[in-house]
Motif scaffolding. Structure first.
Motif, mmCIF file in Angstrom:
data_model
loop_
_atom_site.group_PDB
_atom_site.id
_atom_site.type_symbol
_atom_site.label_atom_id
_atom_site.label_comp_id
_atom_site.label_asym_id
_atom_site.label_seq_id
_atom_site.Cartn_x
_atom_site.Cartn_y
_atom_site.Cartn_z
ATOM 1 N N CYS A 1 1.065 -1.216 -0.195
ATOM 2 C CA CYS A 1 -0.098 0.130 0.045
ATOM 3 C C CYS A 1 0.811 1.225 -0.060
ATOM 4 C CB CYS A 1 -1.051 -0.196 1.442
ATOM 5 S SG CYS A 1 -2.223 -1.157 1.055
ATOM 6 N N HIS A 2 1.866 1.497 0.826
ATOM 7 C CA HIS A 2 2.825 2.393 1.187
ATOM 8 C C HIS A 2 3.419 2.472 -0.425
ATOM 9 C CE1 HIS A 2 3.421 2.379 5.631
ATOM 10 N NE2 HIS A 2 2.143 2.566 5.240
ATOM 11 N N SER A 3 3.807 1.403 -1.066
ATOM 12 C CA SER A 3 4.594 1.650 -2.351
ATOM 13 C C SER A 3 3.688 2.083 -3.367
ATOM 14 C CB SER A 3 5.082 0.365 -2.760
ATOM 15 O OG SER A 3 5.708 0.113 -3.949
ATOM 16 N N ARG A 4 2.519 1.661 -3.389
ATOM 17 C CA ARG A 4 1.517 1.860 -4.495
ATOM 18 C C ARG A 4 1.323 3.687 -4.562
ATOM 19 N NH1 ARG A 4 3.230 -1.979 -6.170
ATOM 20 N NH2 ARG A 4 2.349 -3.787 -6.462
ATOM 21 N N LEU A 5 0.960 4.071 -3.170
ATOM 22 C CA LEU A 5 0.506 5.203 -3.034
ATOM 23 C C LEU A 5 1.721 6.317 -3.148
ATOM 24 C CD1 LEU A 5 -1.588 5.074 0.246
ATOM 25 C CD2 LEU A 5 -2.511 5.436 -1.989
ATOM 26 N N SER A 6 3.026 5.816 -2.892
ATOM 27 C CA SER A 6 4.081 6.699 -3.151
ATOM 28 C C SER A 6 4.302 7.018 -4.468
ATOM 29 C CB SER A 6 5.172 6.348 -2.401
ATOM 30 O OG SER A 6 5.002 6.342 -1.039
ATOM 31 N N GLU A 7 4.355 5.672 -5.199
ATOM 32 C CA GLU A 7 4.851 5.774 -6.499
ATOM 33 C C GLU A 7 3.666 6.395 -7.265
ATOM 34 O OE1 GLU A 7 4.768 1.683 -7.329
ATOM 35 O OE2 GLU A 7 6.913 1.335 -6.476
ATOM 36 N N HIS A 8 2.437 6.064 -7.352
ATOM 37 C CA HIS A 8 1.402 6.947 -8.084
ATOM 38 C C HIS A 8 1.335 8.443 -7.708
ATOM 39 C CE1 HIS A 8 0.272 2.764 -9.060
ATOM 40 N NE2 HIS A 8 -0.513 3.058 -9.840
ATOM 41 N N PHE A 9 1.465 8.853 -6.616
ATOM 42 C CA PHE A 9 1.563 10.350 -6.139
ATOM 43 C C PHE A 9 2.747 10.842 -6.864
ATOM 44 C CE2 PHE A 9 2.824 13.846 -3.491
ATOM 45 C CZ PHE A 9 1.719 14.502 -3.612
ATOM 46 N N SER A 10 3.998 10.353 -6.940
ATOM 47 C CA SER A 10 5.129 10.820 -7.336
ATOM 48 C C SER A 10 5.093 10.984 -8.927
ATOM 49 C CB SER A 10 6.370 9.963 -6.854
ATOM 50 O OG SER A 10 6.482 8.868 -7.458
ATOM 51 N N ARG A 11 4.145 10.103 -9.522
ATOM 52 C CA ARG A 11 3.768 10.116 -10.977
ATOM 53 C C ARG A 11 3.260 11.372 -11.374
ATOM 54 N NH1 ARG A 11 1.041 5.210 -13.144
ATOM 55 N NH2 ARG A 11 1.180 6.487 -15.013
ATOM 56 N N ASN B 1 -11.660 5.380 -10.169
ATOM 57 C CA ASN B 1 -11.945 5.374 -8.960
ATOM 58 C C ASN B 1 -11.027 5.808 -8.246
ATOM 59 O OD1 ASN B 1 -14.757 5.050 -9.746
ATOM 60 N ND2 ASN B 1 -14.487 3.025 -9.200
ATOM 61 N N PHE B 2 -9.624 4.915 -8.333
ATOM 62 C CA PHE B 2 -8.465 5.344 -7.360
ATOM 63 C C PHE B 2 -8.022 6.686 -7.543
ATOM 64 C CE2 PHE B 2 -3.644 5.069 -7.485
ATOM 65 C CZ PHE B 2 -3.557 4.609 -5.946
ATOM 66 N N ALA B 3 -7.951 6.912 -8.827
ATOM 67 C CA ALA B 3 -7.413 8.452 -9.184
ATOM 68 C C ALA B 3 -8.171 9.572 -8.544
ATOM 69 C CB ALA B 3 -6.911 8.742 -10.617
ATOM 70 N N THR B 4 -9.711 9.244 -8.706
ATOM 71 C CA THR B 4 -10.566 10.413 -8.072
ATOM 72 C C THR B 4 -10.611 10.204 -6.645
ATOM 73 O OG1 THR B 4 -11.928 10.041 -10.226
ATOM 74 C CG2 THR B 4 -12.883 11.240 -8.370
ATOM 75 N N ASN B 5 -10.940 8.986 -5.917
ATOM 76 C CA ASN B 5 -11.257 8.962 -4.599
ATOM 77 C C ASN B 5 -10.183 8.848 -3.575
ATOM 78 O OD1 ASN B 5 -13.931 8.920 -5.487
ATOM 79 N ND2 ASN B 5 -14.114 6.767 -5.745
ATOM 80 N N THR B 6 -9.056 8.544 -4.176
ATOM 81 C CA THR B 6 -7.740 7.875 -3.351
ATOM 82 C C THR B 6 -6.656 9.178 -3.448
ATOM 83 O OG1 THR B 6 -8.123 5.824 -3.194
ATOM 84 C CG2 THR B 6 -5.966 6.366 -2.610
ATOM 85 N N MET B 7 -6.228 9.404 -4.910
ATOM 86 C CA MET B 7 -5.326 10.231 -5.316
ATOM 87 C C MET B 7 -5.763 11.596 -5.156
ATOM 88 S SD MET B 7 -2.888 8.113 -5.020
ATOM 89 C CE MET B 7 -1.735 9.342 -5.184
ATOM 90 N N GLY B 8 -7.002 11.920 -5.273
ATOM 91 C CA GLY B 8 -7.588 13.098 -5.714
ATOM 92 C C GLY B 8 -7.513 13.927 -4.078
ATOM 93 N N PRO B 9 -7.962 13.178 -2.894
ATOM 94 C CA PRO B 9 -7.842 13.974 -1.639
ATOM 95 C C PRO B 9 -6.623 14.191 -1.317
ATOM 96 C CG PRO B 9 -9.588 12.219 -1.755
ATOM 97 C CD PRO B 9 -8.918 12.178 -2.909
ATOM 98 N N ILE B 10 -5.538 13.216 -1.605
ATOM 99 C CA ILE B 10 -4.050 13.178 -1.113
ATOM 100 C C ILE B 10 -3.670 14.557 -1.933
ATOM 101 C CG2 ILE B 10 -1.715 12.062 -1.350
ATOM 102 C CD1 ILE B 10 -3.281 9.419 -0.989
ATOM 103 N N ALA B 11 -3.734 14.733 -3.202
ATOM 104 C CA ALA B 11 -3.140 15.883 -3.931
ATOM 105 C C ALA B 11 -3.616 16.986 -3.292
ATOM 106 C CB ALA B 11 -3.780 15.768 -5.510
ATOM 107 N N LYS B 12 -4.866 16.947 -2.815
ATOM 108 C CA LYS B 12 -5.601 18.310 -2.077
ATOM 109 C C LYS B 12 -4.731 18.746 -0.953
ATOM 110 C CE LYS B 12 -8.449 21.616 -1.380
ATOM 111 N NZ LYS B 12 -8.637 22.725 -2.372
ATOM 112 N N ILE B 13 -4.361 17.766 -0.124
ATOM 113 C CA ILE B 13 -3.386 17.867 1.138
ATOM 114 C C ILE B 13 -2.256 18.576 0.560
ATOM 115 C CG2 ILE B 13 -2.269 16.767 2.877
ATOM 116 C CD1 ILE B 13 -4.056 14.498 2.875
#
Length: 415
Positions: free
Chosen positions: A47-57, A305-317
């Motif tokens: 989970c840490h790897s997926r979130l970190s890798e996708h966010f940094s993309r 859904n992942f890009a909208t509901n997971t990465m979207g709120p993270i990007a807002k932070i």
């Protein structure tokens, strides 16, 4: 020490300050020889790897308002710093993936901002490990962070204006909660189930066969010793993965007996699957990214859904903290803002990508030149490729008379 143990309030006269112990690691407990370290759980690491890798993309875009449109400002003073090289030691991918890992592991990610003395503009941003933050003191005009130097017992203080603090879910809006605190029960179950199965295989407890002596009665003396030595030699020579495929020689006066066993590890595998799903759900990571189970799934819809509901709120932070600390008040009022380009996460095959770009070009949303760039093609060398085009067969009903040639010349209309 638990991450949230030891929060202390300090009052001094009329000036109120709150002192937080914020640098403690996520709690590790040793029980019955098993150490519960949530970060060691493979699902947590994934989970840490997926979130970190996708966010940094996701590229960071600095945009400004021009009329009714938002355009990227590549000449902005923060463009190169945020997009390519936050500091001399790390590129942007390494920097942002590390910060996001810290935020998921500890609930908080920190980076110190170094500014030009004359202009006060940021010139460098360095990561501060959460465990280096040994104290955070709330004062009237912000927060004072006490930071321990690397490989040094000394510490220094920095005002919150020069600390980018990216929080997870928070109870007080000041410091984030690590998801591992909420998942403590699930990670312990997962760790124990994995250890149990590991020991089963390590001790060959899943073997369906056993050696049985053919000699009657209770053996003693030389006969018992011979049987024992034969069994030990058999175990050494014919069990374990390194001995697979060998011709088996049974010890004297023994036979192989089949065992009727119900293996508990089958149930433990079910427990592992259950806890994996709970951990993945807490981080907002789809299960197909954890175990690769992509059969009969609409991957494109799940990725959306992942890009909208997971990465979207993270990007807002990150967007909110970067804008507040790195943009000036004047820039914000004039329409300068930060965006993370999440479109890079929405992978599609080439045919669908061409179709999507084509629809934008023919509907006037992109110029032909912009469409060619999106597909990696050479732009058309003509000024006409820089215009927006749209079909003109639709007319507004309220202005029908102006567009209809017959109605413009009423003499042509028969009574």
């Amino acid at each position: 020490m638990s991450f949230f143990s030891g929060f202390t309030n300090i009052f001094s006269g009329a000036k109120r300050a709150v002192n937080y112990v914020v640098g403690a690691d996520v709690q590790k407990i040793e029980e019955n020889g098993v150490t519960d370290d949530p970060s060691r759980i493979s699902t947590v690491f994934t989970c840490h790897s997926r979130l970190s890798e996708h966010f940094s993309r996701m590229p960071i875009l600095i945009k400004k308002e021009e009329g009714s449109a938002d355009v990227e400002d590549r000449n902005h003073r923060l463009f190169y710093l945020l997009r390519y090289a936050p500091n001399p030691l790390q590129n942007a991918q390494q920097f942002w993936s590390t910060i996001e890992y810290h935020r998921n592991q500890y609930g908080n990610g920190y980076a110190q901002v170094f500014r030009d003395k004359n202009s006060s503009y940021p010139t460098e941003i360095k990561i501060i490990h959460p465990l280096q933050i040994i104290e955070a003191r709330i004062v009237k005009n912000g927060i004072i962070y006490k930071i321990q130097k690397e490989n040094d017992s000394r510490s220094y203080t920095v005002h919150s204006n020069n600390i980018l603090h990216f929080r997870g879910l928070s109870e007080d809006g000041l410091f984030g909660l690590s998801p591992l605190i909420a998942l403590q029960k699930e990670t312990r179950i997962n760790e124990r189930a994995s250890s149990t199965i590991d020991n089963f295989y390590k001790n060959n407890a899943t073997s369906p066969m056993a050696l049985e002596s053919e000699l009657p009665g209770q053996l003693s003396g030389p006969a018992a010793k011979m049987i024992k030595e034969g069994k030990d030699e058999f175990k050494s020579n014919f069990t374990g993965p390194q001995n697979a495929g060998k011709i088996i020689h049974l010890p004297p006066h023994t036979k192989i007996t089949k065992l009727a066993m119900q293996f508990a590890d089958a149930q433990l595998l079910g427990t592992l699957k259950y806890t994996r799903e709970e951990i993945a759900a807490a981080y907002g990571v789809p299960m197909y990214m954890i175990d690769g189970s992509a059969e009969k799934l609409d991957i494109e819809q799940m990725t959306l859904n992942f890009a909208t509901n997971t990465m979207g709120p993270i990007a807002k932070i990150y967007k909110s903290e970067i804008e507040r600390k790195l943009l000036t008040k004047k820039e914000i009022i004039n329409g300068t803002h930060i965006e993370f380009d999440s479109s890079v996460l929405l992978e599609m095959d080439y045919t669908k990508k061409v179709r999507a770009v084509k629809e934008q070009v023919v509907n006037g949303l992109l110029t032909p030149e912009e469409g060619a760039k999106r597909l990696g093609n050479r732009p058309v060398s003509s000024k006409w490729a820089q215009y927006h085009y749209v079909q003109a067969q639709y007319i507004p009903l309220e202005l029908y008379e102006q567009y209809n040639p017959l109605l413009k010349d009423k003499s042509k209309i028969k009574e």
